[in-house]
Design a protein around this motif. Structure first.
Motif, PDB file in Angstrom:
ATOM      1  N   LEU A  22       1.235   9.101   0.904  1.00  0.00           N
ATOM      2  CA  LEU A  22       0.159   8.600   1.760  1.00  0.00           C
ATOM      3  C   LEU A  22      -0.902   7.890   0.919  1.00  0.00           C
ATOM      4  N   ALA A  23      -1.252   8.506  -0.206  1.00  0.00           N
ATOM      5  CA  ALA A  23      -2.278   7.892  -1.066  1.00  0.00           C
ATOM      6  C   ALA A  23      -1.809   6.517  -1.551  1.00  0.00           C
ATOM      7  N   MET A  24      -0.500   6.415  -1.890  1.00  0.00           N
ATOM      8  CA  MET A  24       0.024   5.126  -2.341  1.00  0.00           C
ATOM      9  C   MET A  24       0.096   4.130  -1.190  1.00  0.00           C
ATOM     10  N   GLY A  25       0.561   4.605  -0.048  1.00  0.00           N
ATOM     11  CA  GLY A  25       0.651   3.743   1.131  1.00  0.00           C
ATOM     12  C   GLY A  25      -0.719   3.221   1.525  1.00  0.00           C
ATOM     13  N   ARG A  26      -1.699   4.109   1.469  1.00  0.00           N
ATOM     14  CA  ARG A  26      -3.071   3.756   1.831  1.00  0.00           C
ATOM     15  C   ARG A  26      -3.607   2.665   0.900  1.00  0.00           C
ATOM     16  N   ALA A  27      -3.309   2.803  -0.410  1.00  0.00           N
ATOM     17  CA  ALA A  27      -3.759   1.780  -1.359  1.00  0.00           C
ATOM     18  C   ALA A  27      -3.057   0.448  -1.090  1.00  0.00           C
ATOM     19  N   LEU A  28      -1.769   0.517  -0.725  1.00  0.00           N
ATOM     20  CA  LEU A  28      -1.018  -0.725  -0.476  1.00  0.00           C
ATOM     21  C   LEU A  28      -1.502  -1.440   0.778  1.00  0.00           C
ATOM     22  N   MET A  29      -2.112  -0.687   1.701  1.00  0.00           N
ATOM     23  CA  MET A  29      -2.618  -1.290   2.937  1.00  0.00           C
ATOM     24  C   MET A  29      -3.720  -2.319   2.668  1.00  0.00           C
ATOM     25  N   SER A  30      -4.343  -2.266   1.490  1.00  0.00           N
ATOM     26  CA  SER A  30      -5.372  -3.264   1.193  1.00  0.00           C
ATOM     27  C   SER A  30      -4.740  -4.553   0.655  1.00  0.00           C
ATOM     28  N   HIS A  31      -3.410  -4.571   0.577  1.00  0.00           N
ATOM     29  CA  HIS A  31      -2.662  -5.713   0.040  1.00  0.00           C
ATOM     30  C   HIS A  31      -3.220  -6.131  -1.313  1.00  0.00           C
ATOM     31  N   PRO A  32      -3.190  -5.205  -2.292  1.00  0.00           N
ATOM     32  CA  PRO A  32      -3.853  -5.470  -3.571  1.00  0.00           C
ATOM     33  C   PRO A  32      -3.061  -6.426  -4.456  1.00  0.00           C
ATOM     34  N   LYS A  33      -3.805  -7.108  -5.338  1.00  0.00           N
ATOM     35  CA  LYS A  33      -3.157  -7.904  -6.376  1.00  0.00           C
ATOM     36  C   LYS A  33      -2.756  -6.977  -7.515  1.00  0.00           C
ATOM     37  N   ILE A  34      -3.586  -5.975  -7.759  1.00  0.00           N
ATOM     38  CA  ILE A  34      -3.279  -4.986  -8.793  1.00  0.00           C
ATOM     39  C   ILE A  34      -3.530  -3.586  -8.232  1.00  0.00           C
ATOM     40  N   ILE A  35      -2.657  -2.659  -8.597  1.00  0.00           N
ATOM     41  CA  ILE A  35      -2.821  -1.289  -8.128  1.00  0.00           C
ATOM     42  C   ILE A  35      -2.914  -0.364  -9.343  1.00  0.00           C
ATOM     43  N   LEU A  36      -3.954   0.459  -9.349  1.00  0.00           N
ATOM     44  CA  LEU A  36      -4.171   1.417 -10.427  1.00  0.00           C
ATOM     45  C   LEU A  36      -3.717   2.781  -9.925  1.00  0.00           C
ATOM     46  N   MET A  37      -2.815   3.420 -10.654  1.00  0.00           N
ATOM     47  CA  MET A  37      -2.319   4.716 -10.190  1.00  0.00           C
ATOM     48  C   MET A  37      -2.593   5.781 -11.236  1.00  0.00           C
ATOM     49  N   ASP A  38      -3.220   6.857 -10.766  1.00  0.00           N
ATOM     50  CA  ASP A  38      -3.613   7.929 -11.681  1.00  0.00           C
ATOM     51  C   ASP A  38      -2.729   9.157 -11.466  1.00  0.00           C
ATOM     52  N   GLU A  39      -1.869   9.429 -12.396  1.00  0.00           N
ATOM     53  CA  GLU A  39      -0.991  10.601 -12.371  1.00  0.00           C
ATOM     54  C   GLU A  39      -0.253  10.779 -11.033  1.00  0.00           C
ATOM     55  N   PRO A  40       0.486   9.752 -10.590  1.00  0.00           N
ATOM     56  CA  PRO A  40       1.147   9.899  -9.284  1.00  0.00           C
ATOM     57  C   PRO A  40       2.200  11.012  -9.253  1.00  0.00           C
ATOM     58  N   SER A  41       2.713  11.422 -10.407  1.00  0.00           N
ATOM     59  CA  SER A  41       3.790  12.424 -10.379  1.00  0.00           C
ATOM     60  C   SER A  41       3.272  13.846 -10.582  1.00  0.00           C
ATOM     61  N   MET A  42       1.950  13.980 -10.761  1.00  0.00           N
ATOM     62  CA  MET A  42       1.413  15.292 -11.104  1.00  0.00           C
ATOM     63  C   MET A  42       1.676  16.330 -10.010  1.00  0.00           C
ATOM     64  N   GLY A  43       2.233  17.451 -10.425  1.00  0.00           N
ATOM     65  CA  GLY A  43       2.436  18.582  -9.523  1.00  0.00           C
ATOM     66  C   GLY A  43       3.540  18.395  -8.503  1.00  0.00           C
ATOM     67  N   LEU A  44       4.380  17.369  -8.684  1.00  0.00           N
ATOM     68  CA  LEU A  44       5.426  17.124  -7.687  1.00  0.00           C
ATOM     69  C   LEU A  44       6.783  17.635  -8.179  1.00  0.00           C
ATOM     70  N   SER A  45       7.650  17.962  -7.229  1.00  0.00           N
ATOM     71  CA  SER A  45       9.008  18.392  -7.583  1.00  0.00           C
ATOM     72  C   SER A  45       9.788  17.181  -8.102  1.00  0.00           C
ATOM     73  N   PRO A  46      10.829  17.424  -8.940  1.00  0.00           N
ATOM     74  CA  PRO A  46      11.578  16.302  -9.549  1.00  0.00           C
ATOM     75  C   PRO A  46      12.087  15.279  -8.528  1.00  0.00           C
ATOM     76  N   ILE A  47      12.476  15.733  -7.338  1.00  0.00           N
ATOM     77  CA  ILE A  47      12.984  14.784  -6.327  1.00  0.00           C
ATOM     78  C   ILE A  47      11.887  13.796  -5.938  1.00  0.00           C
ATOM     79  N   TYR A  48      10.683  14.346  -5.691  1.00  0.00           N
ATOM     80  CA  TYR A  48       9.562  13.493  -5.326  1.00  0.00           C
ATOM     81  C   TYR A  48       9.176  12.572  -6.476  1.00  0.00           C
ATOM     82  N   VAL A  49       9.223  13.099  -7.709  1.00  0.00           N
ATOM     83  CA  VAL A  49       8.868  12.285  -8.871  1.00  0.00           C
ATOM     84  C   VAL A  49       9.753  11.045  -8.915  1.00  0.00           C
ATOM     85  N   ASN A  50      11.059  11.244  -8.748  1.00  0.00           N
ATOM     86  CA  ASN A  50      11.976  10.103  -8.760  1.00  0.00           C
ATOM     87  C   ASN A  50      11.653   9.129  -7.639  1.00  0.00           C
TER      88      ASN A  50
END
Lengths: 293, 236
Positions: free
Chosen positions: B145-173
């Motif tokens: 959701l956080a990533m989708g929400r950021a993409l909704m602004s149709h950005p030229k550049i997207i900054l992502m801070d620790e998107p895999s933190m605390g996630l299970s390996p399936i989600y990380v992939n």
């Protein structure tokens, strides 16, 4: 039985005025994370503005109401900009709390200086005395107070849920930094919140003085504190909570005045708050803040 | 010309320096990884770029414009989105409301609808849960959701801070696959990750941050095979 219903309706009437004030308190708390103790005094300024325009200047009533709303809205914005905004990044939240108390005294004393200390007789803005249904009659101010508060709450809910600035307010109340990362101006949203809260305070002031027609510089102090109690009672930060809290408080106050003791009614109101907070520290609709990893 | 150019950036927390004069560049279309240990200053870097933290000195330029002292809400409108650490979704709003707030800076309903359709395509789960409160989602779903929400602004550049933190390996992939998809659509990515191996495997170039200074920089593939990096950050 008829007298009980009369008291109940009077309680709902007073409660709906408390609710309008409490919503202003709760909105400002929810979004700016501060207790605006000067909110009650904005009510008093609103009533004085309406009094000045209608009774002193002799202009039509609707003009007086609109004038009060416009002036209070501007006043709310100015107070926020001058007194609270510079302290937004202060290390202690007490700084802004103390400032709010200072603004409250400033408004009361300004009114004292301009309008004097002798109470003014406020002419009700409600054009009809009462409506009689069967064996009991309902005062006009009661009908208007309840109706206006229902309309205001419905309008506010629609504004918050259906419009972009409303959604921005909701976002700011939940996570200010994340809201700014959506492109929302947090300062602008806080200003808007103060504007709406103060406009509602003006309406509450006019309704309050139409029901209880004496007006003095301290008129807003007690209703302000009670509305704060109502907001805490309902769960501070929650608009439905403030609405219910205000209504419950008004009914308790009027019923205890009628059936127990008019001197003790305020004590009873505050006792109820203490009991509610002992049983449910977050208030009726308050949320327990949880951290989810 | 670099899309994002950071020059000699210094940030202090009180008297403690958090960033001791870092410089880096992100070019159009690149995926840049910023890796480093806990407390190295990765999150501080992103927060300073998007204006949540004020720089003590230095310069941040985005598409040639100085944004060092621009407030966050104006930076978003310029085309930079930031997916903050810990997701930071609005818990008491629905998934749909969260996504629409992501498009707060945009006004054309047709463009917003197109972005929403694309986000739902990338994250079908968000579509299923559109009416659910964001606070009730699982950690992985909140990250989507956080990533989708950021993409909704149709950005030229997207900054992502620790998107895999605390996630299970399936989600990380899944999250890393999405980052690659986003990049392939032409969006520039600046990725902060503790999972250095994953980050380097999808990045073009990388910067290594150590206690507030950039110590190493290079092509991601080279760093992935650099012995010192492998020892320090890849646990080998």
């Amino acid at each position: 039985m008829v007298s009980f219903f009369t008291h109940l309706i009077n309680g709902l009437s007073l409660g709906s005025i408390y609710a309008i004030i409490a919503i202003g308190y709760t909105m400002v708390y929810g979004i700016a994370k501060m207790l605006n103790f000067a909110h009650g005094d904005v009510i008093m300024i609103g009533a004085f503005m309406a009094y000045t325009i209608i009774s002193t200047m002799g202009l039509p009533t609707p003009l007086g109401i609109i004038g009060a709303i416009v002036i209070c809205t501007c006043l709310g914005i100015v107070i926020e900009k001058i007194a609270y905004k510079p302290l937004r990044k202060a290390a202690s939240p007490l700084a802004v709390l103390i400032t709010a108390i200072g603004v409250s005294y400033f408004l009361q004393n300004s009114a004292l200086l301009i309008f004097g200390s002798d109470p003014k007789m406020f002419t009700s803005v409600v054009p009809f005395q009462s409506v009689t249904i069967g064996s009991f009659s309902i005062p006009g101010t009661t009908i208007v107070s309840i109706t206006v508060s229902i309309i205001l709450v419905a309008a506010l809910q629609t504004f918050i849920n259906k419009t972009k600035p409303g959604q921005a307010m909701l976002a700011c109340s939940q996570d200010r930094d994340a809201a700014s990362l959506m492109g929302i101006s947090v300062n602008g949203t806080i200003t808007l919140t103060f504007a709406i809260g103060s406009a509602m305070a003006a309406i509450a002031g006019v309704l309050l003085c139409s029901a209880y027609p004496t007006l003095s510089p301290t008129t807003g102090a007690m209703p302000g504190i009670k509305a704060f109690v109502a907001a805490v009672f309902g769960g501070i930060g929650s608009i439905p909570g403030a609405m219910i809290g205000g209504l419950v408080l008004g009914v308790i106050e009027i019923l205890s005045r009628a059936y127990i003791s008019s001197q003790l009614s305020d004590a009873i109101v505050f006792s109820v708050l203490i009991i509610v907070l002992l049983v449910k520290p977050t208030g009726l609709f308050g949320k327990v803040i949880q951290e989810k990893v | 010309m670099a899309m994002l150019k950071v020059t000699d950036l210094r940030v202090n927390y009180g008297v403690i320096p958090a960033l001791k004069g870092i410089s880096f560049e992100v070019n159009q279309g690149e995926v840049i990884a910023l890796i480093g240990a806990n407390g190295a200053g990765k999150t501080t870097t992103l927060h300073t770029v998007t204006g949540l933290i004020t720089a003590a000195s230095g310069k941040i330029e985005f598409e040639g414009k100085d944004i060092t002292h621009t407030p966050p809400h104006k930076i978003v409108a310029m085309g930079m989105a930031h997916v903050p650490e810990g997701r930071r979704v609005f818990p008491d709003m629905t998934v749909y409301q969260n996504l629409m707030l992501g498009a707060y800076t945009r006004n054309d309903p047709a463009e917003k609808a197109a972005s929403l359709a694309w986000v739902y395509e990338c994250f079908p789960r968000l579509k299923e849960r559109a009416k659910q409160m964001a606070g009730t989602l699982s950690g992985g779903e909140q990250q989507m959701l956080a990533m989708g929400r950021a993409l909704m602004s149709h950005p030229k550049i997207i900054l992502m801070d620790e998107p895999s933190m605390g996630l299970s390996p399936i989600y990380v992939n899944e999250i890393f696959t999405i980052i690659e998809t986003v990049s392939s659509q032409g969006t520039t990515v600046l990725l902060v990750e503790q999972n250095a191996k994953k980050a380097l495997s999808i990045a073009d170039r990388a910067y290594v941050l150590e206690t507030g200074s950039i110590t190493t920089t290079g092509v991601a593939d080279d760093l992935l095979h650099d012995d010192a990096i492998r020892k320090a950050y890849l646990g080998e």
